[in-house]
Enzyme design. Structure first.
Site, PDB file in Angstrom:
ATOM      1  N   THR A 135      47.721  34.409  27.842  1.00  0.00           N
ATOM      2  CA  THR A 135      49.188  34.299  27.789  1.00  0.00           C
ATOM      3  C   THR A 135      49.572  33.412  26.608  1.00  0.00           C
ATOM      4  O   THR A 135      48.958  32.356  26.406  1.00  0.00           O
ATOM      5  CB  THR A 135      49.690  33.684  29.108  1.00  0.00           C
ATOM      6  OG1 THR A 135      49.277  34.529  30.173  1.00  0.00           O
ATOM      7  CG2 THR A 135      51.199  33.542  29.114  1.00  0.00           C
ATOM      8  N   GLU A 158      48.208  24.254  38.581  1.00  0.00           N
ATOM      9  CA  GLU A 158      48.403  25.622  38.086  1.00  0.00           C
ATOM     10  C   GLU A 158      48.738  26.557  39.257  1.00  0.00           C
ATOM     11  O   GLU A 158      49.652  27.380  39.178  1.00  0.00           O
ATOM     12  CB  GLU A 158      47.136  26.096  37.361  1.00  0.00           C
ATOM     13  CG  GLU A 158      47.274  27.533  36.872  1.00  0.00           C
ATOM     14  CD  GLU A 158      46.098  28.009  36.034  1.00  0.00           C
ATOM     15  OE1 GLU A 158      45.263  27.185  35.621  1.00  0.00           O
ATOM     16  OE2 GLU A 158      46.021  29.234  35.787  1.00  0.00           O
ATOM     17  N   GLN A 193      68.305  50.847  61.900  1.00  0.00           N
ATOM     18  CA  GLN A 193      67.489  49.853  62.612  1.00  0.00           C
ATOM     19  C   GLN A 193      66.151  49.598  61.899  1.00  0.00           C
ATOM     20  O   GLN A 193      65.708  48.449  61.780  1.00  0.00           O
ATOM     21  CB  GLN A 193      67.230  50.286  64.054  1.00  0.00           C
ATOM     22  CG  GLN A 193      66.560  49.172  64.838  1.00  0.00           C
ATOM     23  CD  GLN A 193      66.056  49.625  66.192  1.00  0.00           C
ATOM     24  OE1 GLN A 193      65.367  50.640  66.314  1.00  0.00           O
ATOM     25  NE2 GLN A 193      66.420  48.901  67.223  1.00  0.00           N
ATOM     26  N   GLY A 210      65.236  55.693  44.409  1.00  0.00           N
ATOM     27  CA  GLY A 210      64.877  56.054  43.027  1.00  0.00           C
ATOM     28  C   GLY A 210      65.214  54.953  42.039  1.00  0.00           C
ATOM     29  O   GLY A 210      64.491  54.736  41.063  1.00  0.00           O
ATOM     30  N   THR A 222      41.984  35.033  41.631  1.00  0.00           N
ATOM     31  CA  THR A 222      42.382  36.231  42.384  1.00  0.00           C
ATOM     32  C   THR A 222      42.435  35.903  43.883  1.00  0.00           C
ATOM     33  O   THR A 222      41.831  34.928  44.336  1.00  0.00           O
ATOM     34  CB  THR A 222      41.364  37.385  42.177  1.00  0.00           C
ATOM     35  OG1 THR A 222      40.109  36.987  42.734  1.00  0.00           O
ATOM     36  CG2 THR A 222      41.203  37.746  40.713  1.00  0.00           C
TER      37      THR A 222
HETATM   38  C1  LIG Z   1      49.244  38.864  32.903  1.00  0.00           C
HETATM   39  C2  LIG Z   1      47.966  38.074  32.835  1.00  0.00           C
HETATM   40  C3  LIG Z   1      47.959  36.848  32.176  1.00  0.00           C
HETATM   41  C4  LIG Z   1      46.785  36.091  32.103  1.00  0.00           C
HETATM   42  N1  LIG Z   1      46.791  34.905  31.409  1.00  0.00           N
HETATM   43  C5  LIG Z   1      45.631  34.209  31.266  1.00  0.00           C
HETATM   44  C6  LIG Z   1      45.596  33.006  30.489  1.00  0.00           C
HETATM   45  O1  LIG Z   1      46.613  32.556  29.952  1.00  0.00           O
HETATM   46  N2  LIG Z   1      44.417  32.363  30.343  1.00  0.00           N
HETATM   47  C7  LIG Z   1      43.266  32.821  30.921  1.00  0.00           C
HETATM   48  O2  LIG Z   1      42.239  32.184  30.752  1.00  0.00           O
HETATM   49  N3  LIG Z   1      43.265  33.969  31.647  1.00  0.00           N
HETATM   50  C8  LIG Z   1      44.414  34.666  31.834  1.00  0.00           C
HETATM   51  N4  LIG Z   1      44.430  35.832  32.566  1.00  0.00           N
HETATM   52  C9  LIG Z   1      43.173  36.334  33.103  1.00  0.00           C
HETATM   53  C10 LIG Z   1      43.009  36.141  34.605  1.00  0.00           C
HETATM   54  O3  LIG Z   1      42.859  34.778  34.921  1.00  0.00           O
HETATM   55  C11 LIG Z   1      41.815  37.012  35.041  1.00  0.00           C
HETATM   56  O4  LIG Z   1      42.210  38.361  34.887  1.00  0.00           O
HETATM   57  C12 LIG Z   1      41.384  36.735  36.448  1.00  0.00           C
HETATM   58  O5  LIG Z   1      40.813  35.454  36.573  1.00  0.00           O
HETATM   59  C13 LIG Z   1      40.361  37.782  36.966  1.00  0.00           C
HETATM   60  O6  LIG Z   1      39.325  37.927  36.068  1.00  0.00           O
HETATM   61  P1  LIG Z   1      38.915  39.408  35.569  1.00  0.00           P
HETATM   62  O7  LIG Z   1      40.127  40.099  35.103  1.00  0.00           O
HETATM   63  O8  LIG Z   1      37.793  39.275  34.618  1.00  0.00           O
HETATM   64  O9  LIG Z   1      38.434  40.135  36.891  1.00  0.00           O
HETATM   65  P2  LIG Z   1      36.941  40.157  37.459  1.00  0.00           P
HETATM   66  O10 LIG Z   1      36.411  38.772  37.482  1.00  0.00           O
HETATM   67  O11 LIG Z   1      36.179  41.194  36.745  1.00  0.00           O
HETATM   68  O12 LIG Z   1      37.201  40.620  38.958  1.00  0.00           O
HETATM   69  C14 LIG Z   1      37.436  41.988  39.296  1.00  0.00           C
HETATM   70  C15 LIG Z   1      37.673  42.087  40.791  1.00  0.00           C
HETATM   71  O13 LIG Z   1      36.537  41.590  41.495  1.00  0.00           O
HETATM   72  C16 LIG Z   1      36.957  40.663  42.464  1.00  0.00           C
HETATM   73  N5  LIG Z   1      35.942  39.642  42.725  1.00  0.00           N
HETATM   74  C17 LIG Z   1      35.374  38.793  41.858  1.00  0.00           C
HETATM   75  N6  LIG Z   1      34.579  37.916  42.505  1.00  0.00           N
HETATM   76  C18 LIG Z   1      34.673  38.224  43.832  1.00  0.00           C
HETATM   77  C19 LIG Z   1      34.111  37.705  45.034  1.00  0.00           C
HETATM   78  N7  LIG Z   1      33.299  36.624  45.002  1.00  0.00           N
HETATM   79  N8  LIG Z   1      34.432  38.282  46.205  1.00  0.00           N
HETATM   80  C20 LIG Z   1      35.258  39.345  46.250  1.00  0.00           C
HETATM   81  N9  LIG Z   1      35.826  39.885  45.164  1.00  0.00           N
HETATM   82  C21 LIG Z   1      35.547  39.337  43.974  1.00  0.00           C
HETATM   83  C22 LIG Z   1      38.188  40.018  41.875  1.00  0.00           C
HETATM   84  O14 LIG Z   1      38.965  39.372  42.877  1.00  0.00           O
HETATM   85  C23 LIG Z   1      38.865  41.235  41.284  1.00  0.00           C
HETATM   86  O15 LIG Z   1      39.563  41.906  42.289  1.00  0.00           O
HETATM   87  C24 LIG Z   1      45.598  36.583  32.691  1.00  0.00           C
HETATM   88  C25 LIG Z   1      45.621  37.805  33.376  1.00  0.00           C
HETATM   89  C26 LIG Z   1      46.775  38.531  33.440  1.00  0.00           C
HETATM   90  C27 LIG Z   1      46.781  39.853  34.182  1.00  0.00           C
END
Ligand SMILES: Cc1cc2nc3c(=O)[nH]c(=O)nc-3n(C[C@H](O)[C@H](O)[C@H](O)COP(=O)(O)OP(=O)(O)OC[C@H]3O[C@@H](n4cnc5c(N)ncnc54)[C@H](O)[C@@H]3O)c2cc1C
Length: 384
Positions: free
Chosen positions: A163, A247, A284, A345, A370
Site C-alpha cells: 500500500t 495495526e 418480514q 441491481g 488473514t
Molecule cells: C489491498 C491490499 C493491501 C496490502 N497492503 C500491504 C502492505 O502495505 N504491506 C504488506 O506488507 N502487505 C500488504 N498486503 C499483503 C497482505 O498482508 C497479504 O496478502 C496477506 O498477509 C496474505 O498473504 P498472501 O497474500 O501471500 O497469502 P498466502 O500467505 O499465500 O495465503 C493464502 C491463503 O492461505 C491461508 N493460510 C495461510 N496459512 C494458513 C494456516 N496456517 N492455516 C490456514 N490457512 C492458512 C491464508 O489465510 C490465505 O487464505 C496487502 C494486501 C492487500 C490485498
C-alpha cells in the site's frame, strides 16, 4: 503553513476534531477522489493537504511535527470520517498508524528528526513492506536479505501488494540480516526514494480500495546506509509483533465504521425503495435481516470502544487484536454482502456505495493477518 481548518487548536475536544475532519474532507478531498479511483493512484497533493490540516502524525510528539495526541480515539474518528466520506483508507492507516508509529517508537533521535516532520507534513509518503511474492501469512519467513558491507547494507529481494507502494518516499521493510530459524535474524530497514538498486512495478490493479496505490518493490543490490536501520539488528520480528495490536486495531476501526456506514445507508434505502406496493424494508424477511445486522454492528461498536480503551491503557494484547480483527472484519464482510443484496441491481454497480463497500470489505480479512492466521493465534491462546 496550516491549511484553513476550523478549531485546529482545539483538537482536545473530540467533537471539534470530528467536525474539522468532516469539513476538511468534504472541501478538499471528496471532489478529487473519483479521479484517484479511476487512476488507481492518490495524488501527491492529497498528502500535503492532509499534513497541512494536522490530520497526519496525530500521535507523534510536537517536537517532531505531530500533534502529540496519544489517545487512540483521535485515530478512530479520522477513520470514521474517511469512511463516511467514502475516501480510501488503507494508505492513510499505513502512513499514519503504522510507519509513523514505528519510527516514533523505535527510531533514534536523528532518524526521528530526519523523517517524522516530513511524514507529519505530508511532504514524504510512507509505506510498510513485509509481504513477499513467496507469501505473506508467515511473516517470520522473510526471504529478502540484507548483507552488511562496511557502513551500508546490500539488500536483495522483493516485496508485493504494498500500500502506497508507488507514492512512498520512505518504506520500512523487513529483511533477513542473519541466517537462522524462521523469525530470527529479521531487521527493519528504511528504504528511501532514489536509492540505487531500488525500483517499483506498475500500480497493481485491485478490485477495491481503488483510491490507493499498491505496488511491487524490487531490491537489486540496493545500498542502504546502516543509519537507516530502525531499532536494533535482528529484533525485527519482536518489533513487528509489538506493532501488530495497533495495526489490527486500526483495521478493526475501519471494519466497524464501514459496517455502520453501509447499514445506515441501507436502512435509508429500504425505507424508500418499493416492490409489490410496499417498501423493501417492510418485508418480514428483510426486517429480520436488518434487525440482526443492527444488533451485531452495535455489539461490534461496543467491542471496538472497549478495545480502544484497553489499547490506551497499554493493556491490549496480540491475542486481543487477533480476536477483534478477525471478528469485526468478518462481520463487515457479512454486512456488506447482505446490504448489497438489499440494494438489488444498484448494489452491483461499481460506483454505488453498497458496491464499493462490498469490494473494499473483501480486503479486510486478508491484509494485517488473514482470518485463518488470526484464528490460529486465538486457538493457541486457549491451549489448542
Ligand atoms: C489491498 C491490499 C493491501 C496490502 N497492503 C500491504 C502492505 O502495505 N504491506 C504488506 O506488507 N502487505 C500488504 N498486503 C499483503 C497482505 O498482508 C497479504 O496478502 C496477506 O498477509 C496474505 O498473504 P498472501 O497474500 O501471500 O497469502 P498466502 O500467505 O499465500 O495465503 C493464502 C491463503 O492461505 C491461508 N493460510 C495461510 N496459512 C494458513 C494456516 N496456517 N492455516 C490456514 N490457512 C492458512 C491464508 O489465510 C490465505 O487464505 C496487502 C494486501 C492487500 C490485498
Amino acid at each position: 503553513m496550516r491549511i484553513e481548518i476550523d478549531n485546529f487548536d482545539n483538537f482536545d475536544n473530540f467533537d471539534n476534531y470530528r467536525k474539522s475532519c468532516r469539513e476538511f474532507l468534504q472541501r478538499e478531498i471528496v471532489p478529487e477522489h473519483q479521479k484517484w479511483e479511476e487512476n488507481g493512484l492518490v495524488e501527491r497533493s492529497f498528502w500535503e493537504k492532509l499534513g497541512q490540516s494536522g490530520l497526519l502524525g496525530i500521535s507523534v510528539s510536537p517536537e517532531f511535527g505531530g500533534l502529540g495526541k496519544n489517545d487512540y480515539r483521535f485515530a478512530v474518528i479520522l477513520t470514521e470520517e474517511l469512511i463516511k466520506a467514502s475516501v480510501t483508507v488503507p494508505g492513510i492507516v499505513a502512513h499514519n498508524d503504522i510507519v509513523a508509529s514505528y519510527i516514533f517508537a523505535l527510531g533514534n533521535k536523528e532518524q526521528k528528526k530526519r523523517w517524522l516532520p516530513e511524514l507529519c507534513s505530508g511532504k514524504r509518503v510512507a509505506a510498510i513492506a513485509m509481504t513477499e511474492p513467496s507469501g505473506g501469512s508467515n511473516t517470520a519467513d522473510i526471504k529478502t536479505v540484507a548483507k552488511r558491507q562496511g557502513d551500508y547494507y546490500l539488500v536483495n529481494g522483493g516485496k508485493t501488494y504494498i500500500t502506497n507502494g508507488i507514492n512512498a518516499d520512505l518504506i520500512v521493510i523487513a529483511v533477513k540480516t542473519k541466517e537462522g530459524q524462521q523469525g530470527q535474524g529479521i531487521s527493519l530497514l528504511a528504504i528511501e526514494r532514489g536509492m540505487p538498486g531500488f525500483t517499483r512495478g506498475e500500480p497493481l490493479k485491485k478490485i477495491g480500495w481503488n483510491g490507493s496505490d499498491t505496488a511491487e518493490l524490487f531490491f537489486d543490490d540496493c545500498k542502504v546506509p546502516i543509519t537507516n536501520l530502525i531499532g536494533r539488528e535482528n529484533l525485527g520480528n519482536y518489533y513487528f509483533m509489538s506493532a501488530m495490536p495497533r495495526e489490527r486495531l486500526s483495521i478493526s476501526a475501519v471494519a466497524v465504521a464501514s459496517a455502520e456506514h453501509i447499514l445506515q445507508n441501507t436502512l435509508e434505502y429500504v425505507k424508500e425503495r418499493t416492490a409489490f406496493n410496499q417498501t423493501i424494508g417492510s418485508f418480514q424477511y428483510n426486517r429480520f435481516i436488518l434487525a440482526q445486522l443492527d444488533t451485531e454492528v452495535k455489539i461490534a461498536r461496543i467491542y471496538l470502544d472497549n478495545s480502544v480503551d484497553l489499547f490506551n491503557q497499554g493493556l491490549f494484547s496480540l491475542v486481543d487484536a487477533a480476536r477483534i480483527k478477525w471478528w469485526t472484519t468478518e462481520l463487515q464482510m457479512k454486512v456488506a454482502d447482505r446490504c448489497l443484496q438489499l440494494h438489488g441491481g444498484l448494489g452491483y454497480m461499481r460506483d454505488s456505495i453498497a458496491g464499493k463497500n462490498w469490494l473494499n470489505s473483501r480486503a479486510q480479512t486478508i491484509y494485517g493477518g488473514t482470518s485463518e492466521v488470526l484464528q490460529e493465534i486465538i486457538s493457541k491462546s486457549i491451549g489448542l
